[in-house]
Design a protein around this motif. Structure first.
Motif, PDB file in Angstrom:
ATOM      1  N   VAL A 271       0.823  -1.036   0.421  1.00 17.91           N
ATOM      2  CA  VAL A 271       0.210  -0.049  -0.114  1.00 17.91           C
ATOM      3  C   VAL A 271       1.205   1.317  -0.262  1.00 17.91           C
ATOM      4  CG1 VAL A 271      -1.602   1.088   1.435  1.00 17.91           C
ATOM      5  CG2 VAL A 271      -2.153  -1.069   1.169  1.00 17.91           C
ATOM      6  N   VAL A 272       1.786   0.680   0.898  1.00 15.90           N
ATOM      7  CA  VAL A 272       2.712   2.566   0.864  1.00 15.90           C
ATOM      8  C   VAL A 272       3.659   2.629  -0.770  1.00 15.90           C
ATOM      9  CG1 VAL A 272       4.364   2.862   1.559  1.00 15.90           C
ATOM     10  CG2 VAL A 272       2.795   2.506   3.503  1.00 15.90           C
ATOM     11  N   SER A 273       3.741   1.845  -1.233  1.00 19.87           N
ATOM     12  CA  SER A 273       4.407   1.218  -2.513  1.00 19.87           C
ATOM     13  C   SER A 273       3.239   2.765  -3.035  1.00 19.87           C
ATOM     14  CB  SER A 273       4.731   0.222  -3.019  1.00 19.87           C
ATOM     15  OG  SER A 273       5.640   0.678  -3.876  1.00 19.87           O
ATOM     16  N   ASP A 274       2.122   1.798  -4.005  1.00 17.38           N
ATOM     17  CA  ASP A 274       1.255   2.840  -4.171  1.00 17.38           C
ATOM     18  C   ASP A 274       1.272   3.758  -3.997  1.00 17.38           C
ATOM     19  OD1 ASP A 274       0.965  -0.041  -5.879  1.00 17.38           O
ATOM     20  OD2 ASP A 274      -0.942  -1.093  -4.469  1.00 17.38           O
ATOM     21  N   THR A 275       1.057   4.010  -2.799  1.00 15.38           N
ATOM     22  CA  THR A 275       0.705   5.693  -2.203  1.00 15.38           C
ATOM     23  C   THR A 275       1.856   6.380  -2.163  1.00 15.38           C
ATOM     24  OG1 THR A 275       0.106   4.888   0.009  1.00 15.38           O
ATOM     25  CG2 THR A 275       0.182   7.162  -0.687  1.00 15.38           C
ATOM     26  N   PHE A 308       9.273   5.713  -0.366  1.00 12.57           N
ATOM     27  CA  PHE A 308       7.987   5.503   0.411  1.00 12.57           C
ATOM     28  C   PHE A 308       8.754   3.923   0.976  1.00 12.57           C
ATOM     29  CE2 PHE A 308       4.946   8.650   0.659  1.00 12.57           C
ATOM     30  CZ  PHE A 308       5.943   9.839   0.280  1.00 12.57           C
ATOM     31  N   ALA A 309       8.680   2.882   0.329  1.00 10.54           N
ATOM     32  CA  ALA A 309       8.391   1.692   0.360  1.00 10.54           C
ATOM     33  C   ALA A 309       9.706   0.862   1.368  1.00 10.54           C
ATOM     34  CB  ALA A 309       8.496   0.093  -0.780  1.00 10.54           C
ATOM     35  N   MET A 310      11.247   1.258   0.562  1.00  6.81           N
ATOM     36  CA  MET A 310      12.239   1.131   2.049  1.00  6.81           C
ATOM     37  C   MET A 310      11.760   1.829   2.985  1.00  6.81           C
ATOM     38  SD  MET A 310      15.281   1.856  -1.403  1.00  6.81           S
ATOM     39  CE  MET A 310      16.741   1.531  -0.130  1.00  6.81           C
ATOM     40  N   VAL A 311      11.492   3.567   3.238  1.00  2.00           N
ATOM     41  CA  VAL A 311      11.744   3.506   4.628  1.00  2.00           C
ATOM     42  C   VAL A 311      10.530   2.607   5.322  1.00  2.00           C
ATOM     43  CG1 VAL A 311      10.693   5.608   5.995  1.00  2.00           C
ATOM     44  CG2 VAL A 311      11.855   5.866   3.605  1.00  2.00           C
ATOM     45  N   GLY A 338       9.157  -2.711  -6.646  1.00  2.86           N
ATOM     46  CA  GLY A 338       9.741  -3.228  -7.449  1.00  2.86           C
ATOM     47  C   GLY A 338       8.794  -4.036  -8.673  1.00  2.86           C
ATOM     48  N   SER A 339       8.518  -5.352  -7.836  1.00  2.00           N
ATOM     49  CA  SER A 339       7.298  -6.261  -7.420  1.00  2.00           C
ATOM     50  C   SER A 339       6.110  -5.420  -8.257  1.00  2.00           C
ATOM     51  CB  SER A 339       7.618  -7.755  -6.283  1.00  2.00           C
ATOM     52  OG  SER A 339       6.821  -7.226  -5.751  1.00  2.00           O
ATOM     53  N   ALA A 340       5.281  -4.790  -7.063  1.00  2.00           N
ATOM     54  CA  ALA A 340       4.468  -3.710  -6.956  1.00  2.00           C
ATOM     55  C   ALA A 340       4.189  -3.552  -8.858  1.00  2.00           C
ATOM     56  CB  ALA A 340       3.872  -2.813  -5.942  1.00  2.00           C
TER      57      ALA A 340
END
Length: 394
Positions: A271-275, A308-311, A338-340
């Motif tokens: 969700v964070v990656s998409d956001t 965002f996803a790494m944090v 990457g996968s998302a």
């Protein structure tokens, strides 16, 4: 009036100052102005000074009208040209008007009103009902959290229901748009079985259930005519792998001692990656990522997803996962971004091939179930595998 009539030579019967003929004011002689020519020219008379005289035009023209053609009526070529044009393009039922001005352009374009303010520039739009999307998202989140932390078996049931609905949406769109009849009954039964066996027996059980589901699709389709058999069973096997088999890895995460935390981290990172991709891409996106597949995605949005996803991954691995280390979360967040993104592009490719925007309309503001699973499905095996490598299967 058609502008092409301007500049047309006057009728052959006209006399003017530059023409050879009788002196100005003299009546025409001979056959030059007979009744026939008068009916073709029918010039607009100029009312002379003195008592008013009857007008002649239309069907009332006769020799008297012809006798009035000389004299001051044709003092210059301007009146002569106007008379010819009005005679050519005038309604037959309308009489000529005296002292007619130059013809006006029909239906003139309206002049812009300088007093009206210029329209305000349009703002960027999300393209969906954000209120409905947020409401549906909060509701789904509440159901997931409640089932995840209180009764794990209930969460497995939530996964199975999502899989069945997703298969129904996918097979329905395939039949509507491409005429492909992937058998839904064996797919739905086999998909639910995959999720359950993955939770109970792990990866081995999931693979066995996948193989049996594919076999069931082949046999079920044999009950119908052979036309289209190959494309139908191919689509059925693809659907079995794409939806239930990938979703089985979520159930397999749940089997660990900290399974609820692992699943929660998997959901949060996706969700964070998409956001992050949406927020950064909407605000700063200018360079298209894959314009032929998904024109709305940008490279700046991908960078936002990674950041965002790494944090979030570093924080989740440090505080949610037993024996997790923050740098592992950085790698995990990078892999999730990457996968998302690839999962989103993959479903965008499917929908573009089908010529649709959304897979369904079940979730207001979101589309269908498959429109929410597009990033989650390919991310599940990635997160499961990395967690097994970093902290074990639990």
């Amino acid at each position: 009036m058609n502008d092409s009539s301007w500049g047309t030579p006057p009728h052959a019967g006209y006399w003017g100052p530059s023409d050879q003929g009788p002196a100005q004011g003299a009546a025409p002689a001979g056959p030059t102005y007979d009744a026939h020519d008068a009916q073709h020219t029918r010039p607009m008379p100029i009312v002379p000074d003195g008592p008013a005289e009857p007008r002649y035009g239309g069907d009332q023209d006769d020799d008297r009208g012809a006798a009035r053609l000389s004299g001051p009526l044709f003092r210059d070529e301007q009146f002569r040209d106007e008379a010819f044009r009005n005679d050519r393009f005038r309604d037959e039922t309308t009489s000529a008007q005296p002292n007619a001005a130059a013809p006006q352009k029909q239906n003139p374009e309206p002049m812009p009103d300088s007093s009206q303010p210029a329209p305000a520039p349009q703002k960027k739009s999300a393209g969906r009902d954000l209120g409905a999307a947020i409401g549906v998202g909060v509701g789904l989140g509440a159901v997931i959290i409640a089932s995840l932390f209180f009764v794990k078996a209930a969460f497995v049931g939530v996964i199975a229901v999502a899989v069945v609905v997703g298969l129904w949406e996918l097979t329905s769109r395939l039949q509507e748009r491409k005429g492909i009849k992937a058998p839904l009954v064996p797919l739905a039964l086999g998909g639910a079985a995959m999720v359950v066996t993955g939770y109970v027996r792990g990866a081995e059980g999931a693979w066995v259930a996948m193989a049996l589901t594919a076999l069931a699709v082949l046999v079920w389709r044999m009950t119908e005519p052979p036309e289209g058999y190959l494309k139908d069973v191919t689509a059925g096997v693809f659907a079995a792998f794409y939806v239930p088999f990938l979703a089985t890895f979520v159930a397999m995460m749940l089997t660990a001692e900290d399974g609820a935390a692992r699943v929660l981290m998997f959901l949060l990172l996706t969700v964070v990656s998409d956001t992050g991709a949406y927020a950064v891409g909407w605000r700063f996106g200018t360079h298209k990522l894959a314009p032929r597949i998904s024109p709305g995605k940008t490279r700046e949005g991908l960078a936002g997803a990674v950041l965002f996803a790494m944090v979030a991954g570093a924080l989740c691995m440090q505080f949610l996962i037993d024996d997790g280390i923050w740098w592992q979360g950085l790698l995990l967040g990078l892999a999730v971004a990457g996968s998302a993104t690839l999962g989103d592009l993959g479903e965008s490719m499917i929908k573009r091939d089908l010529g649709i925007k959304d897979m369904g309309t079940l979730l207001p503001g979101h589309g269908g179930i498959m429109d929410r699973l597009d990033s989650l499905l390919p991310t599940a095996p990635v997160v499961w595998l990395l967690l097994v490598l970093f902290v074990g299967s639990g």
